[in-house]
Design a protein around this motif. Structure first.
Motif, PDB file in Angstrom:
ATOM      1  N   TRP A 214       0.860  -1.185   0.000  1.00 49.24           N
ATOM      2  CA  TRP A 214       0.000   0.000   0.000  1.00 49.24           C
ATOM      3  C   TRP A 214       0.892   1.229   0.000  1.00 49.24           C
ATOM      4  N   TYR A 215       0.597   2.147  -0.901  1.00 49.55           N
ATOM      5  CA  TYR A 215       1.240   3.447  -0.962  1.00 49.55           C
ATOM      6  C   TYR A 215       0.164   4.506  -0.731  1.00 49.55           C
TER       7      TYR A 215
ATOM      8  N   LEU B  16       5.543   4.793   0.315  1.00 55.01           N
ATOM      9  CA  LEU B  16       5.190   3.460   0.771  1.00 55.01           C
ATOM     10  C   LEU B  16       4.618   3.534   2.181  1.00 55.01           C
ATOM     11  N   VAL B  17       3.559   2.771   2.416  1.00 54.70           N
ATOM     12  CA  VAL B  17       2.975   2.678   3.746  1.00 54.70           C
ATOM     13  C   VAL B  17       3.298   1.319   4.371  1.00 54.70           C
ATOM     14  N   ALA B  18       3.063   0.263   3.614  1.00 58.07           N
ATOM     15  CA  ALA B  18       3.308  -1.091   4.132  1.00 58.07           C
ATOM     16  C   ALA B  18       3.465  -2.046   2.963  1.00 58.07           C
ATOM     17  N   GLU B  19       4.203  -3.132   3.191  1.00 57.93           N
ATOM     18  CA  GLU B  19       4.423  -4.119   2.140  1.00 57.93           C
ATOM     19  C   GLU B  19       4.435  -5.509   2.749  1.00 57.93           C
ATOM     20  N   ILE B  20       3.967  -6.489   1.981  1.00 58.32           N
ATOM     21  CA  ILE B  20       3.969  -7.879   2.416  1.00 58.32           C
ATOM     22  C   ILE B  20       4.448  -8.730   1.253  1.00 58.32           C
ATOM     23  N   ASN B  21       5.311  -9.710   1.550  1.00 53.03           N
ATOM     24  CA  ASN B  21       5.900 -10.489   0.463  1.00 53.03           C
ATOM     25  C   ASN B  21       5.023 -11.682   0.103  1.00 53.03           C
ATOM     26  N   THR B  22       5.521 -12.508  -0.782  1.00 48.72           N
ATOM     27  CA  THR B  22       4.752 -13.651  -1.263  1.00 48.72           C
ATOM     28  C   THR B  22       4.814 -14.853  -0.328  1.00 48.72           C
ATOM     29  N   GLY B  23       5.632 -14.770   0.695  1.00 51.34           N
ATOM     30  CA  GLY B  23       5.805 -15.901   1.595  1.00 51.34           C
ATOM     31  C   GLY B  23       4.560 -16.201   2.408  1.00 51.34           C
ATOM     32  N   VAL B  24       4.490 -17.437   2.852  1.00 58.52           N
ATOM     33  CA  VAL B  24       3.409 -17.850   3.737  1.00 58.52           C
ATOM     34  C   VAL B  24       4.013 -18.398   5.016  1.00 58.52           C
ATOM     35  N   GLY B  25       3.204 -18.381   6.073  1.00 57.30           N
ATOM     36  CA  GLY B  25       3.672 -18.904   7.349  1.00 57.30           C
ATOM     37  C   GLY B  25       4.902 -18.160   7.845  1.00 57.30           C
ATOM     38  N   SER B  26       5.911 -18.904   8.208  1.00 51.29           N
ATOM     39  CA  SER B  26       7.126 -18.301   8.756  1.00 51.29           C
ATOM     40  C   SER B  26       7.927 -17.524   7.719  1.00 51.29           C
ATOM     41  N   ARG B  27       7.638 -17.719   6.463  1.00 46.84           N
ATOM     42  CA  ARG B  27       8.358 -16.999   5.410  1.00 46.84           C
ATOM     43  C   ARG B  27       7.682 -15.684   5.031  1.00 46.84           C
TER      44      ARG B  27
END
Length: 118
Positions: A35-36, A46-57
């Motif tokens: 989100w920007y 930029l406000v926040a970012e989340i990667n493609t990983g799931v769980g612990s990644r």
């Protein structure tokens, strides 16, 4: 890739909003999501970012404007990325853009307006 946002609007100071962004085109499989926001006369930030990983990644990162206050999350099954924004103040007023990115390629949503005012 298509990104469709919802959830913007007018809220009083101290109030909360939840922005959602629905992706299509296997966005969640390959793209980091973010989100920007951009306010008049300012650069998009930029406000926040989340990667493609799931769980612990899974890795979430926040700019100073949202750190400790906003929460980014993603629902894999529905291909939705959300931004929960509590305790809003007038400085949070901006157009908020959903972003999908990988290796320098960026896609953007249309950008709902968030206005924080009494």
């Amino acid at each position: 890739v298509q990104l469709v946002e919802s959830g913007g609007g007018l809220v009083q100071p101290g109030g909360s909003l939840r922005l959602s962004c629905a992706g299509s085109g296997r966005v969640f499989d390959y793209y980091n999501l973010a989100w920007y926001r951009q306010s008049p006369g300012s650069q998009r930030e930029l406000v926040a970012e989340i990667n493609t990983g799931v769980g612990s990644r899974q890795v979430k990162s926040y700019a100073e404007s949202g750190k400790g206050r906003f929460t980014i999350s993603r629902e894999e099954s529905n291909e939705i990325v959300s931004l929960q924004m509590p305790d809003l103040n007038p400085e949070d007023s901006a157009v908020y853009y959903c972003n999908a990115n990988v290796r320098g390629i960026h896609y953007w949503g249309q950008g709902p307006q968030v206005t924080v005012a009494s």
